[in-house]
Design a protein around this motif. Structure first.
Motif, PDB file in Angstrom:
ATOM      1  N   TYR A  21       0.980  -1.124   0.127  1.00 46.07           N
ATOM      2  CA  TYR A  21       0.094  -0.090   0.083  1.00 46.07           C
ATOM      3  C   TYR A  21       0.868   1.306  -0.285  1.00 46.07           C
ATOM      4  O   TYR A  21       2.027   1.362   0.659  1.00 46.07           O
ATOM      5  N   THR A  22       0.299   2.470  -0.621  1.00 47.96           N
ATOM      6  CA  THR A  22       1.012   3.507  -0.579  1.00 47.96           C
ATOM      7  C   THR A  22      -0.208   4.656  -0.608  1.00 47.96           C
ATOM      8  O   THR A  22      -0.942   4.539  -1.184  1.00 47.96           O
ATOM      9  N   ASP A  23       0.262   5.652   0.286  1.00 47.55           N
ATOM     10  CA  ASP A  23      -0.711   6.872   0.644  1.00 47.55           C
ATOM     11  C   ASP A  23       0.118   7.936   1.051  1.00 47.55           C
ATOM     12  O   ASP A  23       0.407   7.956   2.484  1.00 47.55           O
ATOM     13  N   ILE A  24       0.477   8.975   0.481  1.00 43.95           N
ATOM     14  CA  ILE A  24       1.487   9.955   1.145  1.00 43.95           C
ATOM     15  C   ILE A  24       0.803  10.827   1.928  1.00 43.95           C
ATOM     16  O   ILE A  24       1.311  11.553   2.743  1.00 43.95           O
ATOM     17  N   LEU A  36       8.179  10.345   6.209  1.00 41.16           N
ATOM     18  CA  LEU A  36       7.557   9.941   4.900  1.00 41.16           C
ATOM     19  C   LEU A  36       7.897  11.059   4.030  1.00 41.16           C
ATOM     20  O   LEU A  36       6.891  11.943   3.754  1.00 41.16           O
ATOM     21  N   ILE A  42       7.379   6.783  -5.527  1.00 33.26           N
ATOM     22  CA  ILE A  42       7.580   5.624  -4.759  1.00 33.26           C
ATOM     23  C   ILE A  42       6.340   4.514  -5.136  1.00 33.26           C
ATOM     24  O   ILE A  42       5.392   4.960  -5.525  1.00 33.26           O
ATOM     25  N   ALA A  44       4.196   0.586  -4.954  1.00 35.40           N
ATOM     26  CA  ALA A  44       3.770  -0.329  -3.998  1.00 35.40           C
ATOM     27  C   ALA A  44       3.728  -1.738  -5.051  1.00 35.40           C
ATOM     28  O   ALA A  44       3.389  -1.606  -6.123  1.00 35.40           O
ATOM     29  N   ASN A  77      12.460   2.204  -5.247  1.00 33.23           N
ATOM     30  CA  ASN A  77      12.074   2.687  -3.753  1.00 33.23           C
ATOM     31  C   ASN A  77      13.591   3.209  -3.178  1.00 33.23           C
ATOM     32  O   ASN A  77      13.602   4.046  -2.479  1.00 33.23           O
ATOM     33  N   THR A 301       1.926   2.928   5.214  1.00 39.69           N
ATOM     34  CA  THR A 301       2.344   2.987   3.966  1.00 39.69           C
ATOM     35  C   THR A 301       3.845   2.896   3.328  1.00 39.69           C
ATOM     36  O   THR A 301       4.691   3.219   4.277  1.00 39.69           O
ATOM     37  N   VAL A 302       4.144   2.811   2.199  1.00 33.56           N
ATOM     38  CA  VAL A 302       5.473   2.332   1.756  1.00 33.56           C
ATOM     39  C   VAL A 302       6.273   3.666   1.909  1.00 33.56           C
ATOM     40  O   VAL A 302       5.877   4.897   1.671  1.00 33.56           O
ATOM     41  N   GLY A 303       7.472   3.576   2.287  1.00 36.46           N
ATOM     42  CA  GLY A 303       8.479   4.666   2.295  1.00 36.46           C
ATOM     43  C   GLY A 303       8.509   5.074   3.951  1.00 36.46           C
ATOM     44  O   GLY A 303       9.338   6.065   3.951  1.00 36.46           O
ATOM     45  N   THR A 304       7.631   4.706   4.702  1.00 41.13           N
ATOM     46  CA  THR A 304       7.338   5.385   6.027  1.00 41.13           C
ATOM     47  C   THR A 304       8.676   4.842   6.742  1.00 41.13           C
ATOM     48  O   THR A 304       8.929   3.430   6.599  1.00 41.13           O
TER      49      THR A 304
END
Length: 309
Positions: A21-24, A36, A42, A44, A77, A301-304
């Motif tokens: 999942y991704t959600d900035i 983030l 980025i 997912a 990523n 979320t991805v990148g956290t």
């Protein structure tokens, strides 16, 4: 079992390189320092990869767990998060499934130094999914020769394995005691020439002990059961307090719907300060965790980057 000497860490950072999942615009948690800020778009995918940075005094160690399903997503990523792969001290494989090994060979092809790859010997098994209505379908497996040719220094361990100067512990094979955590009956492995229900002996978690806080347990898919994994982590470290649990809990899909509630009920008894369900936990289970443990659960979320200290 003799107590394993696991040093206390002063600080822990866990950066999620790959998740489903991704959600900035994900709401941040007021109690955990969360960053983030990717410099580029980025991605997912159905996979998991985490960068684990542990600190004790002036010591600092950088450990990579898994590499997602594809090298494309992994390296996109890595670049977006400005991660220098040549600073990684060790690579840990949670288990040998395709959605955790995708970037491994290319990673070792690109790093300039020899990095240990620590895994269970059964991570190299041939595997398939055998859905009764669709029949068997083999899935990509980990190739030992390709990894060696890429420069990986492979370390095989069945039991608990300590690294990062005793600041990080791998569980090795997880003890199975929870009644409702019965594995994945459609998942099969070829052992001694025969296809059998996969015992997932290679499934393992990562443990860090934070000073004055308790254990942080990180799972890949928890095919051994996330409750089994936590309880086994407590047993081998002889530590009761769980500060945080992060990773995949494998509660998605029709075979696992019936164990979502029992898992949540047991997790409430464990009562970690923070719970970050990812990847194969599944959206239904993640929402139920958030509903029933609102003060504990952080939606990922991805990148956290999660910072515990």
């Amino acid at each position: 079992m003799d107590k394993i000497y696991l040093r206390e860490a002063d600080r822990l950072e866990v950066t999620v390189i790959i998740d489903n999942y991704t959600d900035i615009f994900m709401a941040q948690n007021k109690d955990v320092d969360i960053r983030l800020s990717p410099s580029e778009p980025i991605l997912a995918e159905h996979g998991l990869s985490c960068l684990i940075k542990v600190f004790s005094g002036s010591e600092e160690y950088l450990i990579l767990m898994d590499t997602g399903m594809s090298s494309k997503c992994f390296f996109n990523n890595i670049n977006a998060l400005d991660i220098d792969i040549n600073k990684i001290d060790s690579v840990i494989l949670s288990h040998g499934h395709f959605d955790h090994i995708g970037g491994l060979v290319e990673l070792f092809n690109q790093v300039s130094n020899e990095i240990p790859l620590i895994l269970h010997p059964e991570a190299f098994l041939n595997r398939r999914l055998n859905n009764p209505s669709a029949g068997p379908n083999e899935i990509p497996n980990l190739n030992e020769d390709m990894l060696k040719n890429a420069g990986a220094k492979i370390i095989k361990s069945e039991g608990p394995y300590i690294l990062a100067s005793n600041l990080i512990l791998l569980t090795g094979e997880v003890e199975r005691k929870t009644i409702f955590e019965q594995g994945f009956p459609w998942a099969e492995a070829k052992i001694n020439g025969e296809w059998i229900v996969d015992p997932f002996r290679d499934d393992q978690g990562i443990i860090i002990k934070l000073k004055d806080k308790g254990l942080v347990v990180i799972s890949g898919c928890a095919h051994a059961g996330i409750i089994n994994t936590i309880n086994y982590s407590k047993k081998i470290t002889q530590t009761e307090k769980i500060h945080a649990v992060l990773g995949g809990f494998h509660l998605t899909g029709p075979l696992f719907e019936q164990i979502i509630i029992p898992t949540i009920e047991e997790m409430k008894k464990i009562n970690p300060d923070y719970l970050v369900p990812m990847h194969c936990t599944g959206w239904d289970a993640i929402n139920q965790f958030k509903e029933k443990m609102p003060d504990n659960v952080i939606i990922n979320t991805v990148g956290t980057t999660y910072i515990f200290e």
